[in-house]
Design an enzyme around this catalytic site. Structure first.
Site, PDB file in Angstrom:
ATOM      1  N   GLU A  40       0.822  -1.215   0.000  1.00 31.29           N
ATOM      2  CA  GLU A  40       0.000   0.000   0.000  1.00 31.29           C
ATOM      3  C   GLU A  40       0.850   1.256   0.000  1.00 31.29           C
ATOM      4  OE1 GLU A  40      -2.935   0.068  -0.756  1.00 31.29           O
ATOM      5  OE2 GLU A  40      -3.624  -1.963  -0.379  1.00 31.29           O
ATOM      6  N   TYR A 123      -6.203   6.655   3.682  1.00 36.42           N
ATOM      7  CA  TYR A 123      -6.365   5.580   2.710  1.00 36.42           C
ATOM      8  C   TYR A 123      -5.659   4.300   3.164  1.00 36.42           C
ATOM      9  CZ  TYR A 123      -5.262   2.359  -0.870  1.00 36.42           C
ATOM     10  OH  TYR A 123      -5.088   1.176  -1.523  1.00 36.42           O
ATOM     11  N   ASP A 141      -9.835   5.428  -2.407  1.00 35.40           N
ATOM     12  CA  ASP A 141      -8.673   5.926  -3.142  1.00 35.40           C
ATOM     13  C   ASP A 141      -9.197   6.664  -4.377  1.00 35.40           C
ATOM     14  OD1 ASP A 141      -9.560   3.917  -4.791  1.00 35.40           O
ATOM     15  OD2 ASP A 141      -7.559   3.365  -5.446  1.00 35.40           O
TER      16      ASP A 141
END
Length: 291
Positions: A40, A123, A141
């Site tokens: 991520e 996020y 996102d």
DNA sequence: GACGCGTGGAA
DNA sequence: TTTCCAAGCGT
């Protein structure tokens, strides 16, 4: 359920995801929370294709937070290579240290604890909670915001991000079951990445074309793009050039060598100072090296 | 909310 | 060639 029963938007998106999802390493069962977190952070503003090899190399070298934390931060910067935004490498190293110090080397499974980690924002905290731990939290996102803007709101593009509003809109699309909700978030992101793309959406391949407010409205044009910020000649470019030189050198790089890479002295020094301030470079005598 | 922060591939 | 943009974060 009868085969011809009416399905909802979530069912259609999930069915599409089941047959269209890419096989990405951080989606495999063995990835683990650390793998999800690393992926991520790498994916923040960086395309999947460029992350893939970097992710493999990173996880092979540092399979756990403790192993990363045990190495100097400069090694993380070096390993980061040309992924871009190298401060992310530094933050990921600091994150690993925080995991060792505060969480016994484990990735926490709740959003507040994740949010408190370096380099982890809204996020990423939600993505890790959902994808690594199956928590029922909305993951928002740029892909999800675009899909919602089109399918739900009927606009060509997402407007400016608004955390409260975006989270509420995404939450409204999630099924009640936590594990299914997490899969739905991944599916919405995948839909935005592969079909409902920014430039040339492939509506003919979209599983919810007939439900999409934007498509039904005849795909009205969006507002004009904002002027893109220039890159050539900026401090940003200079920082990139100078850091790359140090990163790719065995040991340090002398100021004389750096002078040859960017001749404007004022700007070069400004870039070097900002790199020092960020902790990406350390000055020792007339040499610069990684931290 | 606006801005600074890398890099490279595609159109 | 230039422009756009790719799973954001921190200040």
């Amino acid at each position: 359920m009868p085969h011809d029963a009416p399905t909802g938007l979530a069912d259609d998106v999930l069915a599409w995801f089941a047959r269209s999802a890419r096989d990405l390493p951080w989606r495999r069962p063995g990835a683990g929370p650390w793998g999800v977190l690393v992926s991520e952070v790498m994916l923040q503003q960086t395309p999947v294709a460029r992350v893939l090899p970097a992710y493999e190399g990173w996880m092979r070298r540092w399979p756990s937070p403790a192993e990363l934390a045990a190495d100097p931060p400069g090694e993380a910067v070096r390993m980061w290579g040309r992924l871009g935004y190298p401060r992310r490498a530094l933050r990921l190293h600091a994150c690993a240290a925080a995991l060792v110090e505060r969480h016994d080397g484990q990735v926490p499974d709740d959003v507040p604890a994740l949010l408190a980690l370096p380099g982890v924002g809204g996020y990423t905290a939600h993505a890790v909670a959902a994808f690594a731990f199956g928590r029922r939290v909305p993951v928002v996102d740029t892909n999800v915001r675009r899909v919602i803007a089109r399918a739900v709101t009927g606009h060509a593009d997402a407007g400016p991000a608004s955390t409260t509003r975006d989270l509420r809109a995404a939450e409204a699309l999630l099924p009640g079951d936590a594990a299914t909700a997490a899969r739905m978030s991944a599916a919405l992101m995948e839909l935005g990445a592969l079909v409902c793309t920014a430039r040339q959406p492939r509506c003919a391949a979209c599983p919810i074309m007939d439900r999409c407010a934007w498509y039904r409205a005849g795909r009205p044009a969006g507002t004009a793009r904002r002027r893109t910020q220039p890159y050539a000649g900026t401090d940003r470019q200079v920082r990139g050039i100078l850091l790359a030189a140090v990163r790719d050198a065995e040991d340090g790089v002398t100021t004389t060598e750096l002078e040859g890479l960017w001749h404007k002295g004022v700007q070069r020094n400004r870039a070097l100072h900002s790199l020092e301030d960020d902790g990406l470079l350390v000055r020792k005598g007339d040499q610069f090296h990684l931290p």
